[in-house]
Design a protein around this motif. Sequence first.
Motif, PDB file in Angstrom:
ATOM      1  N   TYR A 155       4.615 -11.915   4.172  1.00 33.75           N
ATOM      2  CA  TYR A 155       5.170 -11.513   5.465  1.00 33.75           C
ATOM      3  C   TYR A 155       4.098 -11.314   6.534  1.00 33.75           C
ATOM      4  CZ  TYR A 155       9.612 -11.209   3.041  1.00 33.75           C
ATOM      5  OH  TYR A 155      10.743 -11.514   2.332  1.00 33.75           O
ATOM      6  N   CYS A 156       3.651 -10.089   6.777  1.00 36.43           N
ATOM      7  CA  CYS A 156       2.945  -9.861   8.042  1.00 36.43           C
ATOM      8  C   CYS A 156       1.442 -10.091   7.960  1.00 36.43           C
ATOM      9  CB  CYS A 156       3.254  -8.458   8.582  1.00 36.43           C
ATOM     10  SG  CYS A 156       2.177  -7.160   7.985  1.00 36.43           S
ATOM     11  N   CYS A 201       4.497  -2.208   1.867  1.00 34.34           N
ATOM     12  CA  CYS A 201       5.696  -1.706   2.551  1.00 34.34           C
ATOM     13  C   CYS A 201       6.933  -2.262   1.854  1.00 34.34           C
ATOM     14  CB  CYS A 201       5.673  -2.087   4.027  1.00 34.34           C
ATOM     15  SG  CYS A 201       6.127  -3.798   4.355  1.00 34.34           S
ATOM     16  N   CYS A 224       1.112 -11.033  -0.054  1.00 32.91           N
ATOM     17  CA  CYS A 224       2.435 -10.826   0.520  1.00 32.91           C
ATOM     18  C   CYS A 224       2.728 -11.967   1.495  1.00 32.91           C
ATOM     19  CB  CYS A 224       2.487  -9.483   1.241  1.00 32.91           C
ATOM     20  SG  CYS A 224       4.027  -9.226   2.160  1.00 32.91           S
ATOM     21  N   CYS A 250      -1.554  -7.942   2.800  1.00 38.13           N
ATOM     22  CA  CYS A 250      -1.675  -7.111   1.592  1.00 38.13           C
ATOM     23  C   CYS A 250      -1.819  -7.991   0.355  1.00 38.13           C
ATOM     24  CB  CYS A 250      -0.443  -6.226   1.441  1.00 38.13           C
ATOM     25  SG  CYS A 250      -0.297  -5.008   2.753  1.00 38.13           S
ATOM     26  N   VAL A 305       1.775  -1.210   6.624  1.00 40.94           N
ATOM     27  CA  VAL A 305       0.599  -0.682   5.911  1.00 40.94           C
ATOM     28  C   VAL A 305      -0.504  -0.341   6.912  1.00 40.94           C
ATOM     29  CG1 VAL A 305      -1.245  -1.327   4.303  1.00 40.94           C
ATOM     30  CG2 VAL A 305       1.156  -1.676   3.663  1.00 40.94           C
TER      31      VAL A 305
HETATM   32 FE1  SF4 Z   1       3.530  -7.393   3.421  1.00 45.32          FE
HETATM   33 FE2  SF4 Z   1       4.211  -5.009   4.366  1.00 45.32          FE
HETATM   34 FE3  SF4 Z   1       1.677  -5.539   3.694  1.00 45.32          FE
HETATM   35 FE4  SF4 Z   1       2.740  -6.633   5.852  1.00 45.32          FE
HETATM   36  S1  SF4 Z   1       2.372  -4.446   5.535  1.00 45.32           S
HETATM   37  S2  SF4 Z   1       1.491  -7.696   4.319  1.00 45.32           S
HETATM   38  S3  SF4 Z   1       4.842  -6.989   5.202  1.00 45.32           S
HETATM   39  S4  SF4 Z   1       3.421  -5.458   2.292  1.00 45.32           S
END
Ligand code: SF4
Length: 705
Positions: free
Chosen positions: A17-18, A53, A15, A22, A201
């Motif tokens: 993003y954060c 998410c 992913c 993930c 997550v």
């Molecule tokens: Fe991506 Fe959401 Fe996982 Fe963060 S919690 S890595 S934004 S999928």
Amino acid sequence: AARNWVPTRRVDSLCPYCGVGCQVSYHVAGEGAAQKIVFAEGRDGPANAGRLCVKGRYGFTYSRNRQRLTVPLIRKPGIPKGVNLDPADPLAAFREASWEEALDFAAAGLRRIKDAHGPHALAGFGSAKGSNEEAYLFQKLVRTGFGTHNVDHCTRLCHASSVAALLEGIGSGAVSNPVRDVEFADLAIVIGANPAANHPVAASFMKNAAERGVKLVMMDPRETPLARHAWRFLQFHPDADVALLLSMACTIIEEGLTDPDFIAARTEGFEAFRDAALKYTPERMEAVTGIPAATVREVARAYARGPNSIIFWGMGVSQHTHGTDNSRCLIALALMTGQIGRPGTGLHPLRGQNNVQGASDAGLIPMMLPDYQRVSEPGVRARFEALWQAPLSDTPGLTVVEIMDAACEGRIRAMYIEGENPAMSDPDLDHARAGLAKLEHLVVQDIFLTETAMLADVVLPASSLYEKTGSFTNTDRLVQLAQPVLPLPGDARQDWWIIQEMARRLGLDWHYAGPHEVFAELAQAMPSYAGLSWDMLEREGAVVAPKFSAAEPSQPVLFQQTFPTASGRGRFVPVSPLPAAELPDDDYPMVLITGRVLEHWHTGSMTRRADVLDALDPVPWCGMHPDDLASIGVSSGGRVRLQTRRGQLELEARADEGVRQGSVFMAFCYHEAAANLLTQPALDPFGKIPEFKYCALRVSPAATV
Ligand code: SF4
């Protein structure tokens, strides 16, 4: 429409993003340049166990947004620099150029400033959205090509104070235990963080733990969704965090709940901290914190008794002028109770962007070479000079906000910004944008014409995570590989390739064949990555750092026997509560708190261009207590004007009982109403992080409805 597209292949990657990191499978349809991701699903990665998410599941469409930059751009002569928000013609200030012309132009401008004004007139911002290899190359370019340590990135704006305190206290800026250790805890404190929005997550594992009986303690001036699952929610007054944490420490000491054996065997400096903390009894601090003394004592006892207690924290802790003191208190709580060094215990600053841990590890820090090796130490510099075959400055560089100040004052005259958006993310934006506009030469490398790129002299179209191979280090210190899912759009290029081409034009003899060769050098430069290899990452998919040799087993739980400090002991640092830099007064009687929302990511450059996410949260808004809204005669959904000493803006206000009376919450992702026009740039003296979480504010009904 997606339903007309049948996926024909699956690519396993990450992913974008954060910091949870993930692992994701992307299902791709189409051929050649017309390929697109149809859907995403979670993989069974160590950090996500198949979960995703909304951002990970639906946030991928920005990669094929029509606004992607696909060709290099050079500013047309005579066009004044400004943030042009006219969507009808955002590229009007630029003309298209070939890569050869754009790179030559970019490098010539940097060389010209260096020759005329010396290396310290240059600076660079790297990116926590890029890979470890890109971060490593970028800081190496600034240090050896520019000849300065003026290189920083967004960690300065998120956890710089946490890292300063952790390095000082326990010798390592990384987390001690992974998020999923919450499963082994008896009690988990989450302070100054909104994981349900920013690490969703991770929040899901915290909820699962709470359902199984783990005592979840939420501590924050604002009630956020995870508080519904909490055993205790402590909604303290904004800016009262040091007082609250000291009153917890005081309780533990007064009531004999410390771990004397751990203190004696594993720590130093307890007596000075004890003497300072004992002044701040929960009863004496009750009016300051707004939390009943009995509640503070109850939580402090439960934390100390555990048996296993863990602490997570976010930017509500770090983004203060006393952010380092906040983290010093959290470290002291763990050390005095021995709540560290075992599964289910420890200290976990929840890292923001997907590679902010790795970008920091790889050296995008002005006072540290890769692996937190100090620029100021001659032996460290000598080792890097031998490895890089280039002389290094002995002067630590400037940090993000210091660089913007220096740009305004004409001391920094040229910058290279890769994948960061300081024209949205810095405090006091008018000041930051003026500094960027004043630069004689600004090179921006990005995937969109961000607000920062609008101020550039040359713009280099780069790669999104979906188009690159690279390693990324998540908040748990897991090093994971991303794989290319889609081809690069148009004539966009890989970031590592662009940085290398720039380096060659600045006289560096670089010949990396790809990220794998960069990683091999990075592992040589960084003892804590020395046991990792590209083959290992390809084979295993995710490996925990630090790993000092290939034979050594990975350590998801650190500090089991010792701390990596000079003495091997954890260090207490005494603190006392200090007021915020700008307090409310008659003119500005309220408090502004900035943060993030579930659907958008940081400055919004990606999520505002991801159609599903932007449809879910399309307009700027702020949250206010219903009584505060009523007091100015505005209904929920009506418009308000927010004013601080730096600027003003108008936007929709929503009633939110989770926001304390007297404060306003706003996210900083909306370019139409940029929250950082309002924030103030006072810095924590140790971490040099701005105080995004507190400034004086006036609220009135909007002039326009
Ligand atoms: Fe991506 Fe959401 Fe996982 Fe963060 S919690 S890595 S934004 S999928």
